[in-house]
Design a protein around this motif. Structure first.
Motif, PDB file in Angstrom:
ATOM      1  N   VAL A 620       0.835  -1.207   0.000  1.00  0.00           N
ATOM      2  CA  VAL A 620       0.000   0.000   0.000  1.00  0.00           C
ATOM      3  C   VAL A 620       0.865   1.251   0.000  1.00  0.00           C
ATOM      4  N   VAL A 621       1.935   1.237   0.790  1.00  0.00           N
ATOM      5  CA  VAL A 621       2.838   2.392   0.865  1.00  0.00           C
ATOM      6  C   VAL A 621       3.449   2.691  -0.495  1.00  0.00           C
ATOM      7  N   GLU A 622       3.863   1.646  -1.194  1.00  0.00           N
ATOM      8  CA  GLU A 622       4.467   1.838  -2.517  1.00  0.00           C
ATOM      9  C   GLU A 622       3.502   2.558  -3.455  1.00  0.00           C
ATOM     10  N   LYS A 623       2.238   2.154  -3.440  1.00  0.00           N
ATOM     11  CA  LYS A 623       1.243   2.804  -4.289  1.00  0.00           C
ATOM     12  C   LYS A 623       0.947   4.220  -3.786  1.00  0.00           C
ATOM     13  N   ALA A 624       0.852   4.375  -2.483  1.00  0.00           N
ATOM     14  CA  ALA A 624       0.522   5.681  -1.901  1.00  0.00           C
ATOM     15  C   ALA A 624       1.589   6.724  -2.212  1.00  0.00           C
ATOM     16  N   ARG A 625       2.852   6.313  -2.205  1.00  0.00           N
ATOM     17  CA  ARG A 625       3.925   7.258  -2.531  1.00  0.00           C
ATOM     18  C   ARG A 625       3.713   7.885  -3.904  1.00  0.00           C
ATOM     19  N   ALA A 626       3.393   7.037  -4.869  1.00  0.00           N
ATOM     20  CA  ALA A 626       3.192   7.536  -6.229  1.00  0.00           C
ATOM     21  C   ALA A 626       1.990   8.475  -6.306  1.00  0.00           C
ATOM     22  N   VAL A 627       0.920   8.130  -5.613  1.00  0.00           N
ATOM     23  CA  VAL A 627      -0.283   8.974  -5.633  1.00  0.00           C
ATOM     24  C   VAL A 627       0.020  10.332  -4.995  1.00  0.00           C
ATOM     25  N   LEU A 628       0.689  10.331  -3.854  1.00  0.00           N
ATOM     26  CA  LEU A 628       0.999  11.587  -3.180  1.00  0.00           C
ATOM     27  C   LEU A 628       1.947  12.447  -4.011  1.00  0.00           C
ATOM     28  N   ALA A 629       2.924  11.806  -4.653  1.00  0.00           N
ATOM     29  CA  ALA A 629       3.853  12.557  -5.496  1.00  0.00           C
ATOM     30  C   ALA A 629       3.129  13.228  -6.658  1.00  0.00           C
ATOM     31  N   LYS A 630       2.126  12.565  -7.183  1.00  0.00           N
ATOM     32  CA  LYS A 630       1.353  13.111  -8.304  1.00  0.00           C
ATOM     33  C   LYS A 630       0.693  14.431  -7.942  1.00  0.00           C
ATOM     34  N   TYR A 631       0.223  14.548  -6.699  1.00  0.00           N
ATOM     35  CA  TYR A 631      -0.511  15.740  -6.290  1.00  0.00           C
ATOM     36  C   TYR A 631       0.330  16.717  -5.473  1.00  0.00           C
ATOM     37  N   ASP A 632       1.633  16.477  -5.381  1.00  0.00           N
ATOM     38  CA  ASP A 632       2.521  17.372  -4.647  1.00  0.00           C
ATOM     39  C   ASP A 632       3.593  17.893  -5.597  1.00  0.00           C
ATOM     40  N   PRO A 633       3.418  19.099  -6.145  1.00  0.00           N
ATOM     41  CA  PRO A 633       4.389  19.609  -7.128  1.00  0.00           C
ATOM     42  C   PRO A 633       5.760  19.892  -6.532  1.00  0.00           C
ATOM     43  N   ASP A 634       5.846  20.024  -5.209  1.00  0.00           N
ATOM     44  CA  ASP A 634       7.132  20.322  -4.584  1.00  0.00           C
ATOM     45  C   ASP A 634       7.973  19.086  -4.347  1.00  0.00           C
ATOM     46  N   ARG A 635       7.386  17.921  -4.550  1.00  0.00           N
ATOM     47  CA  ARG A 635       8.101  16.684  -4.218  1.00  0.00           C
ATOM     48  C   ARG A 635       8.887  16.219  -5.440  1.00  0.00           C
ATOM     49  N   ARG A 636      10.187  16.043  -5.237  1.00  0.00           N
ATOM     50  CA  ARG A 636      11.056  15.729  -6.374  1.00  0.00           C
ATOM     51  C   ARG A 636      11.017  14.263  -6.769  1.00  0.00           C
ATOM     52  N   ASP A 637      10.571  13.391  -5.841  1.00  0.00           N
ATOM     53  CA  ASP A 637      10.618  11.955  -6.112  1.00  0.00           C
ATOM     54  C   ASP A 637       9.542  11.278  -5.275  1.00  0.00           C
ATOM     55  N   PRO A 638       8.907  10.208  -5.799  1.00  0.00           N
ATOM     56  CA  PRO A 638       7.882   9.536  -4.994  1.00  0.00           C
ATOM     57  C   PRO A 638       8.366   9.075  -3.625  1.00  0.00           C
ATOM     58  N   LEU A 639       9.637   8.808  -3.465  1.00  0.00           N
ATOM     59  CA  LEU A 639      10.173   8.383  -2.181  1.00  0.00           C
ATOM     60  C   LEU A 639      11.474   9.109  -1.917  1.00  0.00           C
ATOM     61  N   MET A 640      11.508   9.880  -0.817  1.00  0.00           N
ATOM     62  CA  MET A 640      12.771  10.487  -0.410  1.00  0.00           C
ATOM     63  C   MET A 640      13.771   9.361  -0.161  1.00  0.00           C
ATOM     64  N   SER A 641      14.995   9.528  -0.651  1.00  0.00           N
ATOM     65  CA  SER A 641      15.972   8.460  -0.517  1.00  0.00           C
ATOM     66  C   SER A 641      16.217   8.138   0.952  1.00  0.00           C
ATOM     67  N   PHE A 642      16.590   6.877   1.184  1.00  0.00           N
ATOM     68  CA  PHE A 642      16.818   6.422   2.552  1.00  0.00           C
ATOM     69  C   PHE A 642      17.923   7.254   3.199  1.00  0.00           C
ATOM     70  N   GLU A 643      18.939   7.606   2.433  1.00  0.00           N
ATOM     71  CA  GLU A 643      20.030   8.393   2.999  1.00  0.00           C
ATOM     72  C   GLU A 643      19.549   9.776   3.393  1.00  0.00           C
ATOM     73  N   ASP A 644      18.654  10.375   2.581  1.00  0.00           N
ATOM     74  CA  ASP A 644      18.112  11.692   2.935  1.00  0.00           C
ATOM     75  C   ASP A 644      17.386  11.629   4.262  1.00  0.00           C
ATOM     76  N   VAL A 645      16.589  10.587   4.453  1.00  0.00           N
ATOM     77  CA  VAL A 645      15.861  10.451   5.706  1.00  0.00           C
ATOM     78  C   VAL A 645      16.828  10.221   6.853  1.00  0.00           C
ATOM     79  N   ARG A 646      17.827   9.372   6.625  1.00  0.00           N
ATOM     80  CA  ARG A 646      18.780   9.037   7.685  1.00  0.00           C
ATOM     81  C   ARG A 646      19.602  10.251   8.090  1.00  0.00           C
ATOM     82  N   LEU A 647      19.854  11.167   7.163  1.00  0.00           N
ATOM     83  CA  LEU A 647      20.643  12.351   7.463  1.00  0.00           C
ATOM     84  C   LEU A 647      19.844  13.445   8.146  1.00  0.00           C
ATOM     85  N   ASN A 648      18.554  13.189   8.381  1.00  0.00           N
ATOM     86  CA  ASN A 648      17.712  14.170   9.070  1.00  0.00           C
ATOM     87  C   ASN A 648      17.128  13.563  10.340  1.00  0.00           C
ATOM     88  N   PRO A 649      17.989  13.077  11.233  1.00  0.00           N
ATOM     89  CA  PRO A 649      17.473  12.421  12.421  1.00  0.00           C
ATOM     90  C   PRO A 649      16.952  13.430  13.426  1.00  0.00           C
TER      91      PRO A 649
END
Length: 649
Positions: A620-649
């Motif tokens: 469900v998450v995999e599908k939801a990412r794509a749907v949310l990215a479609k309606y969010d013009p500021d989002r550069r990618d359907p999934l923020m990279s794991f490293e990006d998330v890890r670097l923002n603890p």
């Protein structure tokens, strides 16, 4: 003391000169290094359904600890890790600390906080890129945006310490940091708060996975009298000072659920998917409302009030659609509307004639970002097919019927597929007109497929005939021929769901079905097991000795090969019994053996385990990412990279 302050002031002055090294004056300091401080921030409690931020932090830290390989299946990997840390399951420590009031059947947070329409979010902000930050003070300033914005904050802290700031929603605020009276960094902070709704049946509610499972005595056993032509003795007994099955103290040791009537739990794949989405973006929060109820159909459940699967004094007040509309309104009041004839499809869905639903006027209704739904199985009588597959023709239970639901052959169930198609059409109209999901955004509705119950690894063969995992009740025996017939109908149901999703523009999730291959109801061992978790047998006390293991050692949320609860598992996890007074006064029964049947059926047998729900959540998450990215013009990618998330603890 004074010398220390002088040294700190000198460091601050040097840092300011370093930051503004472009000026002519600063260029005279040849040893000064140019630095570029940056503000990093994240939402303190991104999953707002959890009242205590430390509960969300537990899941966040688990997510951040995953390896790159585990990150491909973040929810399943996290579930396995958390199950190793909590023998009764992680939900047992969170139950009671959520924004769900099960006495009033409302999403309400303690303390009167507006859950549906937050006014602000607490964020944790840090200044990065400052050398010797512990010896310098930073002044944090916020300037809220928007009309009637509240006054900003001013906090003085050592530059190496994170700060908590309150950011207005939805407009956000400008954050600046000053050192020695000079601005050194600034950023705009605006939280993206998603409103996610979950509804559906037992596969959506988390049936079979109570937040607090039943615990068993190490020494005591219990007898269920005589039934099925044999003495029912030596069964695992609950802990507690109870005297008889079903007495008041016995009931006090029941399994506990987020919603007792609906057997809705924190392990629901809908809640787990919403939780995961809240963890993947540090600037995101999720407001989740779940209404799924075990036993629900599109008619009795989503459109019409359905009181749930367990007797409680305060069952659901509203149908799931009306409850979602009420939630959309927040602190405003929805109005009751009579649905037009188009909803009952010219009489082809007669249950909806004269129907009234709650509706929140669009000006007050919070926009739904995602609506997750799992529904359709009960509409075609899939539970009745399961009952047919596990009860032989001469079974006393099959003759009694009723408590296992009506029992049907596959041919009879197939006739319900046409009715289900019309019910999906009625549902599409309600989601559009009652819950205000625009037709051109219908892909925000995510319909989740049912995984296969009894498929082996090759995806073609099914579980063989036998009593593996079902020896709790003598009349239970899997019939391979009937299981295969049920599988054919399940595939027809899946195809109909896929077509209905395409017809109405919904997103359809089915990638998890492949992951369930080889993890069906018969996965495990029924003779010599290599692990207790994969032992399909029910422990019984024979001649004073527990065999094959002591029930006190059973771990319902341990990782195992099978992703479906067997009747034995259901007995050992949910252990549903009705109060003795109800048995005698309402059901007019005095037989203990019937409690045994309830404990092995109404406790979630033939439903996914917590691991199974986690696998569904990943899909469900995999599908939801794509749907949310479609309606969010500021989002550069359907999934923020794991490293990006890890670097923002």
């Amino acid at each position: 003391m004074g010398d220390g302050m002088l040294r700190m002031g000198a460091r601050a002055g040097l840092l300011v000169l370093s930051i503004f090294a472009g000026s002519a004056h600063a260029q005279t300091f040849e040893t000064t290094t140019v630095i570029h401080p940056e503000i990093e921030w994240r939402v303190q409690n991104p999953f707002r359904f959890f009242v205590d931020p430390t509960d969300t932090e537990m899941h966040r830290n688990t997510f951040l600890s995953l390896s790159d390989e585990e990150h491909d299946e973040p929810v399943l990997s996290a579930e396995r890790e958390l199950s190793r840390q909590h023998q009764d399951g992680w939900a047992s420590i969170i139950l009671g600390r959520t924004c769900w009031d099960n006495k009033r059947n409302l999403h309400i947070c303690p303390g009167g906080v507006d859950y549906i329409n937050p006014k602000s979010h607490t964020i944790i902000a840090e200044l990065k890129g400052i050398p010797d930050a512990a010896f310098v003070n930073c002044e944090w300033l916020t300037a809220p945006k928007g009309r009637n914005a509240p006054r900003g904050q001013a906090l003085l802290r050592p530059c190496n310490e994170p700060v908590e700031l309150e950011i207005p929603y939805p407009d956000g605020a400008r954050i600046t940091v000053e050192i020695g009276g000079r601005e050194v960094a600034a950023t705009d902070a605006r939280v993206k708060d998603l409103f996610i709704v979950g509804m559906g049946d037992s596969f959506a509610s988390g049936e079979g996975n109570p937040d607090l499972p039943v615990r068993f005595s190490r020494e005591r056993s219990v007898n269920y009298g005589v039934g099925f032509g044999t003495d029912l003795v030596g069964y695992p007994a609950r802990i507690g000072q109870w005297r008889e099955i079903g007495d008041e103290r016995f009931v006090q040791e029941n399994a506990r659920w987020l919603d007792q009537a609906c057997h809705r739990s924190l392990y629901s794949h809908q809640l787990r998917a919403a939780l995961q989405l809240s963890l993947e973006d540090p600037h995101r929060a999720v407001t989740f409302v779940g209404f799924a109820c075990s036993g629900a159909e599109i008619t009795s459940g989503l459109f019409l009030r359905y009181k749930g699967n367990e007797w409680v004094p305060n069952p659901p007040r509203l149908s799931q659609i009306s409850a979602a509309a009420e939630a959309q309104c927040g602190r405003n009041r929805p109005r009751r509307v009579q649905v037009p004839e188009a909803y009952h499809m010219n009489g082809r869905v007669p249950e909806l004639r004269g129907l009234e639903l709650l509706k929140c006027d669009e000006e007050y209704a919070r926009k739904i970002d995602l609506l997750m739904v799992s529904i359709g199985g009960n509409d075609v009588g899939f539970s009745r097919l399961v009952a047919n597959a596990v009860l032989h023709d001469k079974s006393m239970l099959k003759w009694l019927g009723g408590w296992l639901g009506q029992i049907e052959e596959a041919a009879a169930a197939k006739d319900h597929l046409g009715t289900l198609w019309m019910r999906y059409a009625a549902l599409a109209r309600a989601l559009r007109n009652i819950l205000h999901i625009p037709p051109d955004e219908s892909d925000r509705i995510i319909l989740t497929a049912y995984p296969g119950l009894a498929l082996l690894d090759d995806g073609a063969a099914v579980c063989p005939s036998g009593r593996a995992g079902m020896d709790v009740v003598k009349d239970f025996r899997l019939d391979e021929r009937k299981v295969r017939e049920g599988h054919v109908l399940a595939e027809q149901l899946n195809e109909l769901m896929r077509k209905a999703a395409r017809e109405h523009g919904w997103s359809f999730v089915e990638s998890h079905r492949k992951k369930f291959l080889g993890r069906g109801i018969c996965a495990g061992w029924s003779d010599v097991a290599f692990s207790m978790a994969d032992d399909l047998r029910l422990p019984r006390k024979i001649n004073g000795v527990w065999q094959p293991y002591n029930p006190a050692d059973y771990r319902p949320y341990a990782s195992r090969q099978r992703w479906f609860r067997t009747p034995n598992d259901a007995f050992m996890t949910g252990n549903f019994h009705v109060p003795a007074t109800l048995m005698q006064k309402v059901l007019q029964m005095h037989t203990s053996w019937f409690q045994l049947v309830l404990a092995s059926t109404y406790s979630g047998s033939f439903h996914p385990t917590a691991e199974g729900h986690a696998a569904m959540a990943d899909a469900v998450v995999e599908k939801a990412r794509a749907v949310l990215a479609k309606y969010d013009p500021d989002r550069r990618d359907p999934l923020m990279s794991f490293e990006d998330v890890r670097l923002n603890p």
